[in-house]
Write an enzyme that holds these catalytic residues in place. Structure first.
Site, PDB file in Angstrom:
ATOM      1  N   SER A  20     138.741 -52.906  85.639  1.00  0.00           N
ATOM      2  CA  SER A  20     140.128 -52.566  85.336  1.00  0.00           C
ATOM      3  C   SER A  20     140.198 -51.098  84.921  1.00  0.00           C
ATOM      4  CB  SER A  20     140.608 -53.468  84.186  1.00  0.00           C
ATOM      5  OG  SER A  20     141.225 -52.727  83.175  1.00  0.00           O
ATOM      6  N   HIS A  45     141.098 -53.007  89.824  1.00  0.00           N
ATOM      7  CA  HIS A  45     142.271 -53.585  89.163  1.00  0.00           C
ATOM      8  C   HIS A  45     142.995 -52.451  88.446  1.00  0.00           C
ATOM      9  CE1 HIS A  45     144.471 -56.785  86.921  1.00  0.00           C
ATOM     10  NE2 HIS A  45     144.375 -55.971  85.901  1.00  0.00           N
ATOM     11  N   ASP A  47     145.972 -51.160  86.077  1.00  0.00           N
ATOM     12  CA  ASP A  47     146.876 -51.647  85.021  1.00  0.00           C
ATOM     13  C   ASP A  47     148.062 -50.724  84.848  1.00  0.00           C
ATOM     14  OD1 ASP A  47     144.097 -52.922  83.181  1.00  0.00           O
ATOM     15  OD2 ASP A  47     145.702 -54.066  84.127  1.00  0.00           O
ATOM     16  N   MET A  49     151.525 -49.963  83.201  1.00  0.00           N
ATOM     17  CA  MET A  49     152.272 -50.370  82.010  1.00  0.00           C
ATOM     18  C   MET A  49     153.445 -49.407  81.784  1.00  0.00           C
ATOM     19  SD  MET A  49     149.152 -51.187  79.388  1.00  0.00           S
ATOM     20  CE  MET A  49     147.687 -52.078  79.942  1.00  0.00           C
ATOM     21  N   HIS A  78     148.299 -54.549  88.868  1.00  0.00           N
ATOM     22  CA  HIS A  78     148.829 -55.464  87.845  1.00  0.00           C
ATOM     23  C   HIS A  78     150.045 -54.800  87.214  1.00  0.00           C
ATOM     24  CE1 HIS A  78     147.846 -57.685  83.782  1.00  0.00           C
ATOM     25  NE2 HIS A  78     149.005 -58.046  84.294  1.00  0.00           N
ATOM     26  N   MET A  80     152.595 -54.543  84.660  1.00  0.00           N
ATOM     27  CA  MET A  80     153.042 -54.979  83.335  1.00  0.00           C
ATOM     28  C   MET A  80     154.301 -54.171  83.016  1.00  0.00           C
ATOM     29  SD  MET A  80     149.286 -55.227  81.616  1.00  0.00           S
ATOM     30  CE  MET A  80     148.586 -54.140  82.860  1.00  0.00           C
ATOM     31  N   MET A 149     146.274 -64.668  82.030  1.00  0.00           N
ATOM     32  CA  MET A 149     145.885 -63.642  81.068  1.00  0.00           C
ATOM     33  C   MET A 149     145.155 -64.295  79.894  1.00  0.00           C
ATOM     34  SD  MET A 149     146.740 -60.656  82.171  1.00  0.00           S
ATOM     35  CE  MET A 149     146.564 -59.643  80.700  1.00  0.00           C
ATOM     36  N   ASP A 184     141.981 -62.162  83.157  1.00  0.00           N
ATOM     37  CA  ASP A 184     142.042 -60.752  82.781  1.00  0.00           C
ATOM     38  C   ASP A 184     142.243 -60.609  81.274  1.00  0.00           C
ATOM     39  OD1 ASP A 184     144.462 -58.107  83.616  1.00  0.00           O
ATOM     40  OD2 ASP A 184     142.493 -58.032  82.665  1.00  0.00           O
TER      41      ASP A 184
END
Ligand code: DX5
Ligand code: ZN
Length: 235
Positions: A20, A45, A47, A49, A78, A80, A149, A184
């Protein structure tokens, strides 16, 4: 390589440890990616955000397209973020092969999952520790990936929440054989074997790789543990 080929690559020969990119050295991004490629990782991966859906901000479209430009690895993005529906095409155009939205960020994930698929990417749906599998059951047939998660999203280095294990086992019985099962958060040498046993195929790992001096060694050990869940982690 096409997105479907990337998706296929992630389906064969599980389990797959996915680094990640949250705690990596962003000042030397290309070097980090080359080290991960040399270590034989089969995807990354990412992330994303927004500081609204989660109490942290990381990166967005520019980072995804930059990574698309420097690696051929599958990009597991991913999201978020709040209002993910406004960004699906932008992230697929930026290079996302798998695009995961959070069930908690939308009223009904099904139209968004259908849109991600129509854009040619794999459609992923994530649930946080407090969110039940029952609440997303109607959406499961539209998922190419389901992410349980094991931490509340927003930060790396958190402790693994065992609630994810029961969800992984439950989800495995409810999703199709083609749907990828991912975990994750807090996945490390002490928790990864249980994740493999519970049926996770994609194991996202941040601090247990990037806090280690030798990424390849860390990834190999994690992959070993995920593949032979009964073996003990080396001290
Ligand atoms: C948390 C992210 C995770 C996290 C994993 O919001 O979605 O991908 O970066 O990091 P570790 O493995 O350190 O928990
Ligand atoms: Zn993540």
């Amino acid at each position: 390589m096409s997105c479907t080929q990337h998706l296929h690559d992630l389906r064969v020969a599980p389990p797959v440890v996915l680094p990640s990119l949250l705690l990596c050295d962003f000042g030397n991004l290309e070097r980090e990616v080359r080290q991960l490629e040399a270590a034989g990782v089969r995807g990354l991966h990412l992330d994303v955000m927004d500081g609204h859906f989660v109490p942290n901000m990381t990166y967005g479209l520019t980072m995804v397209s930059t990574l698309r430009g420097i690696t051929d690895l599958p990009l597991d993005v991913h999201l978020m973020i709040s209002n993910p529906g406004e960004y699906l095409k932008k992230y697929v155009d930026a290079g996302a092969d798998l695009l995961t939205i959070h069930a908690e960020a939308v009223d009904d994930p099904r139209p968004l999952l259908e849109e991600i698929r129509s854009l040619g990417a794999g459609a992923g749906l994530a649930i946080n520790p407090p969110t039940s599998v029952a609440s997303i059951e109607a959406a499961l047939p539209l998922c190419d990936l389901v992410l349980a998660m094991s931490v509340m999203p927003g930060f790396g280095g958190q402790a693994f929440d065992d609630v994810a294990l029961e969800k992984l086992r439950d989800l495995r019985t409810k999703i199709s054989a083609e749907t990828l099962l991912e975990v994750d958060g807090g996945v490390n040498t002490s928790t990864i074997a249980a994740c493999g046993l519970a049926g996770a195929q994609l194991l996202v790992v941040g601090s247990a790789i990037f806090r280690e001096p030798n990424y390849a060694q860390a990834i190999n050990q994690l992959t070993q543990l995920a593949s032979s869940p009964n073996s003990e982690p080396n001290p």
